[in-house]
Design a protein around this motif. Structure first.
Motif, PDB file in Angstrom:
ATOM      1  N   ILE A   1       0.837  -1.200   0.000  1.00 12.85           N
ATOM      2  CA  ILE A   1       0.000   0.000   0.000  1.00 12.85           C
ATOM      3  C   ILE A   1       0.877   1.257   0.000  1.00 12.85           C
ATOM      4  N   ALA A   2       1.897   1.274   0.850  1.00 11.93           N
ATOM      5  CA  ALA A   2       2.779   2.444   0.932  1.00 11.93           C
ATOM      6  C   ALA A   2       3.550   2.639  -0.371  1.00 11.93           C
ATOM      7  N   PHE A   3       4.018   1.547  -0.953  1.00  9.85           N
ATOM      8  CA  PHE A   3       4.770   1.640  -2.200  1.00  9.85           C
ATOM      9  C   PHE A   3       3.886   2.174  -3.328  1.00  9.85           C
ATOM     10  N   ASN A   4       2.682   1.651  -3.451  1.00 10.22           N
ATOM     11  CA  ASN A   4       1.762   2.128  -4.492  1.00 10.22           C
ATOM     12  C   ASN A   4       1.379   3.590  -4.272  1.00 10.22           C
ATOM     13  N   ASP A   5       1.219   3.990  -3.021  1.00  6.24           N
ATOM     14  CA  ASP A   5       0.919   5.386  -2.715  1.00  6.24           C
ATOM     15  C   ASP A   5       2.080   6.281  -3.164  1.00  6.24           C
ATOM     16  N   ALA A   6       3.303   5.854  -2.900  1.00  5.00           N
ATOM     17  CA  ALA A   6       4.477   6.637  -3.303  1.00  5.00           C
ATOM     18  C   ALA A   6       4.576   6.745  -4.824  1.00  5.00           C
ATOM     19  N   ILE A   7       4.331   5.645  -5.523  1.00  8.98           N
ATOM     20  CA  ILE A   7       4.392   5.665  -6.991  1.00  8.98           C
ATOM     21  C   ILE A   7       3.345   6.625  -7.557  1.00  8.98           C
ATOM     22  N   ASN A   8       2.135   6.574  -7.017  1.00  5.06           N
ATOM     23  CA  ASN A   8       1.081   7.476  -7.494  1.00  5.06           C
ATOM     24  C   ASN A   8       1.443   8.943  -7.248  1.00  5.06           C
ATOM     25  N   LYS A   9       2.027   9.238  -6.098  1.00  7.70           N
ATOM     26  CA  LYS A   9       2.438  10.614  -5.805  1.00  7.70           C
ATOM     27  C   LYS A   9       3.569  11.050  -6.734  1.00  7.70           C
ATOM     28  N   ALA A  10       4.497  10.144  -7.016  1.00  9.13           N
ATOM     29  CA  ALA A  10       5.601  10.465  -7.919  1.00  9.13           C
ATOM     30  C   ALA A  10       5.077  10.740  -9.330  1.00  9.13           C
ATOM     31  N   LYS A  11       4.118   9.940  -9.787  1.00  9.22           N
ATOM     32  CA  LYS A  11       3.536  10.164 -11.111  1.00  9.22           C
ATOM     33  C   LYS A  11       2.831  11.513 -11.184  1.00  9.22           C
TER      34      LYS A  11
END
Length: 103
Positions: free
Chosen positions: A73-83
């Motif tokens: 969940i944390a990793f996907n949240d970070a990827i979405n914020k980076a995008k």
């Protein structure tokens, strides 16, 4: 007409140089992704390089499956914020014109 074509080529080269600069800037911008509870945090650049992972020590005494889920969940949240941050930066150069590739 030839002048318009030359202007277009010039603008394209300027945009390419600007995109190179933004690409470098994005490699320096860090975002934080976190699980719902904030017990797991992942810090990565807007070029998707993981810099740091934080796991609250209380999770080591709990269910392994739950910890794995929180990391995802944390990793996907970070990827979405980076995008999102990357799109914002690129839009400043392209004035909202969609590029035919992901940056």
């Amino acid at each position: 007409m030839k002048k318009n074509f030359l202007d277009l080529i010039k603008k394209t080269k300027i945009m390419q140089e600007s995109l190179k600069k933004v690409k470098k800037e994005l490699s320096l911008i860090e975002v934080e992704g976190k699980s719902f509870s904030g017990l797991v945090k992942i810090y990565l650049t807007c070029r998707n390089k993981v810099n740091k992972i934080f796991i609250d020590p209380s999770l080591f005494k709990k269910d392994k499956d739950m910890l794995e889920d929180l990391i995802i969940i944390a990793f996907n949240d970070a990827i979405n914020k980076a995008k999102l941050k990357s799109k914002e930066k690129i839009n400043t150069i392209t004035n909202g014109i969609k590029l035919p590739f992901d940056f």
